[in-house]
Write an enzyme that holds these catalytic residues in place. Structure first.
Site, short mmCIF file in Angstrom:
data_model
loop_
_atom_site.label_atom_id
_atom_site.label_comp_id
_atom_site.label_asym_id
_atom_site.label_seq_id
_atom_site.Cartn_x
_atom_site.Cartn_y
_atom_site.Cartn_z
N HIS A 47 0.83 -1.20 0.00
CA HIS A 47 0.00 0.00 0.00
C HIS A 47 0.87 1.25 0.00
CE1 HIS A 47 -2.76 3.01 1.93
NE2 HIS A 47 -3.55 2.53 0.98
N ASP A 93 -6.13 1.58 -2.07
CA ASP A 93 -6.87 1.34 -0.84
C ASP A 93 -7.70 0.06 -0.92
OD1 ASP A 93 -5.76 3.69 0.06
OD2 ASP A 93 -7.63 4.84 0.04
#
Length: 119
Positions: A47, A93
């Site tokens: 991420h 996300d």
């Protein structure tokens, strides 16, 4: 953005508060360095790297960029209609939240000694 990411996490991991992921391992939360401690921490490393790539898009600020996405029922499948920056951030996300749902949470890796274990 971080608020929407929090909502995605609450969707995919409803049995654990989002803040349990804010200070986990070497990559979940502030910055990141060293070797990820487990699969969940690897989700956060990916991420972080994804946000780094999104930041290369002119004017793209992943931590504050809003986007649209489909509401969830345990898994997030679509990010909806977004411009290039918003689509990138939403996908970062979405992938991370789904990764969190698949990874095992190890309480021993929450709030670890960052300086000792993440070099």
């Amino acid at each position: 953005n971080l608020y929407q990411f929090k909502n995605m996490i609450q969707c995919t991991v409803p049995n654990r508060s989002w803040w349990h992921f804010a200070n986990y391992g070497c990559y979940c939360g502030r910055g990141g360095s060293g070797t990820p401690v487990d699969d969940l921490d690897r989700c956060c490393q990916i991420h972080d790297n994804c946000y780094g790539e999104a930041e290369k898009i002119s004017g793209c600020w992943p931590y504050i960029k809003t986007y649209t996405y489909e509401s969830c029922q345990g898994t997030l499948t679509s990010c909806g209609a977004n411009n290039k920056c918003a689509a990138s951030v939403c996908d970062c996300d979405r992938v991370a939240a789904n990764c969190f749902a698949r990874a095992t949470y190890n309480d021993k890796n929450y709030n670890i000694d960052f300086n000792a274990r993440c070099q």
